[in-house]
Enzyme design. Structure first.
Site, short mmCIF file in Angstrom:
data_model
loop_
_atom_site.label_atom_id
_atom_site.label_comp_id
_atom_site.label_asym_id
_atom_site.label_seq_id
_atom_site.Cartn_x
_atom_site.Cartn_y
_atom_site.Cartn_z
N THR A 50 -32.38 13.63 -43.90
CA THR A 50 -31.91 14.94 -43.43
C THR A 50 -30.48 14.86 -42.94
O THR A 50 -29.61 15.65 -43.34
CB THR A 50 -32.83 15.45 -42.32
OG1 THR A 50 -34.18 15.48 -42.80
CG2 THR A 50 -32.43 16.85 -41.88
N THR A 51 -30.20 13.91 -42.05
CA THR A 51 -28.85 13.74 -41.52
C THR A 51 -27.86 13.43 -42.63
O THR A 51 -26.70 13.85 -42.58
CB THR A 51 -28.84 12.61 -40.47
OG1 THR A 51 -29.73 12.97 -39.41
CG2 THR A 51 -27.45 12.39 -39.90
N TYR A 142 -42.21 10.13 -44.83
CA TYR A 142 -41.27 10.81 -43.94
C TYR A 142 -41.91 12.12 -43.51
O TYR A 142 -41.94 13.09 -44.26
CB TYR A 142 -39.95 11.02 -44.69
CG TYR A 142 -38.85 11.71 -43.92
CD1 TYR A 142 -38.94 12.01 -42.56
CD2 TYR A 142 -37.66 12.03 -44.57
CE1 TYR A 142 -37.92 12.63 -41.89
CE2 TYR A 142 -36.61 12.66 -43.91
CZ TYR A 142 -36.75 12.96 -42.57
OH TYR A 142 -35.72 13.58 -41.90
N LYS A 172 -42.04 7.51 -40.84
CA LYS A 172 -40.95 8.08 -40.04
C LYS A 172 -41.49 9.38 -39.48
O LYS A 172 -41.64 10.37 -40.19
CB LYS A 172 -39.70 8.32 -40.88
CG LYS A 172 -38.53 8.92 -40.10
CD LYS A 172 -37.37 9.22 -41.04
CE LYS A 172 -36.13 9.71 -40.28
NZ LYS A 172 -36.29 11.02 -39.66
N SER A 174 -41.12 12.43 -37.50
CA SER A 174 -40.13 13.35 -36.92
C SER A 174 -40.81 14.64 -36.49
O SER A 174 -40.57 15.71 -37.05
CB SER A 174 -39.01 13.62 -37.93
OG SER A 174 -38.31 12.44 -38.20
N GLY A 198 -38.77 9.92 -34.77
CA GLY A 198 -37.60 10.62 -35.26
C GLY A 198 -37.10 11.77 -34.42
O GLY A 198 -36.31 12.59 -34.90
N ASP A 200 -35.03 12.07 -31.23
CA ASP A 200 -34.26 11.18 -30.36
C ASP A 200 -34.43 11.49 -28.88
O ASP A 200 -34.52 10.58 -28.04
CB ASP A 200 -32.77 11.27 -30.72
CG ASP A 200 -32.50 10.95 -32.17
OD1 ASP A 200 -33.45 10.91 -32.97
OD2 ASP A 200 -31.32 10.76 -32.53
N GLU A 201 -34.48 12.79 -28.55
CA GLU A 201 -34.53 13.20 -27.15
C GLU A 201 -35.89 12.94 -26.51
O GLU A 201 -36.04 13.08 -25.29
CB GLU A 201 -34.14 14.67 -26.99
CG GLU A 201 -35.02 15.65 -27.74
CD GLU A 201 -34.56 15.93 -29.16
OE1 GLU A 201 -34.85 17.04 -29.64
OE2 GLU A 201 -33.92 15.06 -29.78
N SER A 217 -30.24 10.40 -35.73
CA SER A 217 -28.82 10.60 -35.95
C SER A 217 -27.98 10.13 -34.76
O SER A 217 -26.85 9.67 -34.94
CB SER A 217 -28.54 12.09 -36.23
OG SER A 217 -28.93 12.88 -35.12
#
Length: 308
Positions: A50-51, A142, A172, A174, A198, A200-201, A217
């Protein structure tokens, strides 16, 4: 690269550098690899996801990027995982064969999201048809339901998965559904599969339920800070780990309110690393100068723990 070993720790979701006129810019990837290793202490990448705007690129562009990342990562990176998912099964199979031929560490596939699989069996059948084209390459699913709309639980997907996809290595993950993630790890064990988070926060919460690592990312430009969070969690020093997660979250909360996506990620990476990431591919548009100024000021203002 490290064949046979499951990835752990941080995996940078690789950005696709582009020239000002919107062509892929392979010439800076060697500098990008060196930056990740030396400045961010990150030695794994996830390419054409995606990134990386993978689904906005042509098949030829995706192959060129995969080749360059594998070439430049030789003897420098531990894992180069190539996302080969596509809406077209033959295209996805072609990309899988190509990734195998160039020596990728692994391949990953997103669920088709125009004509969607409606149950586990349909999804597994699609994944199997791609994985079988690269029989010697570790395979990752993913899982990103906020973008695909495919909400088949990973807990269900993993039941008996190796019988149909012998190369299945992990996920993965997310999504913010930590209940699904926790059940996956509880039933399968992190020794059997790699669970790479996936979002990050929310990484600290995922670490608490047992993930092996993370793909994101922000590890392009906050990799070293996030590694310090991982080290604090492993000590264990939960208070210090929380400080890092809160500060990373403070930055992300700030930029999300301004409007934060791939274009803005490219802008942040450009000013932090000094490597020009270029514009995004339309329909995405460049980050505004106002966003860049505010994001840079915010990142510069953060006071990280003294252990850094």
């Amino acid at each position: 690269m490290t064949p046979g070993k499951k990835p752990e720790g941080l995996v940078a979701a690789a950005i696709t550098p582009m020239t000002p006129d919107g062509q892929i810019n392979l010439s800076v990837i060697h500098q990008y690899v060196d930056y990740l290793v030396r400045e961010q202490n990150v030695k794994n990448v996830f390419v054409n996801g995606t990134t990386g705007e993978g689904l906005s690129l042509s098949i030829q562009e995706r192959k060129q990027l995969a080749e360059e990342w594998v070439r430049q990562g030789k003897d420098k990176l531990d894992h180069v995982i190539i996302h080969v998912g596509a809406l077209s099964l033959p295209e996805s199979q072609d990309l899988a064969r190509h990734a195998a031929a160039i020596g990728a560490s692994g391949i990953a596939v997103i669920a088709p999201f125009f004509f969607k699989p409606t149950n586990k069996d349909e999804l597994v059948a699609f994944l199997q048809k791609v994985a079988s084209e690269a029989p010697g390459v570790p395979f990752y699913y993913y899982h990103i339901p906020p973008l695909t709309g495919v909400k088949i639980r990973v807990e269900e997907l993993l039941d008996g998965i190796r019988e149909q996809i012998p190369t299945f290595q992990g996920v993965k993950f997310s999504d913010t559904d930590l209940l699904d993630l926790a059940q996956c790890i509880n039933k399968n064990g992190s020794e059997q599969f790699a669970f790479l988070y996936g979002v990050d926060e929310q990484l600290l919460g995922a670490l608490a339920v047992g993930v092996n690592g993370a793909v994101g990312s922000t590890y392009n430009y906050l990799g070293r800070k996030t590694k310090l969070m991982l080290q604090a969690f492993a000590k264990p020093d939960l208070a210090l780990a929380q400080k890092y997660q809160f500060l990373i979250g403070e930055f992300l909360n700030f930029v999300i309110k301004l409007g934060f996506g791939v274009a803005q990620t490219k802008a942040v990476m450009s000013f932090v690393s000094g490597i020009p990431m270029g514009p995004p591919r339309p329909p995405l548009v460049n980050a505004s100068e106002e966003f860049i100024a505010k994001a840079k000021a915010k990142l510069d203002s953060i006071v990280w723990p003294s252990s850094d």
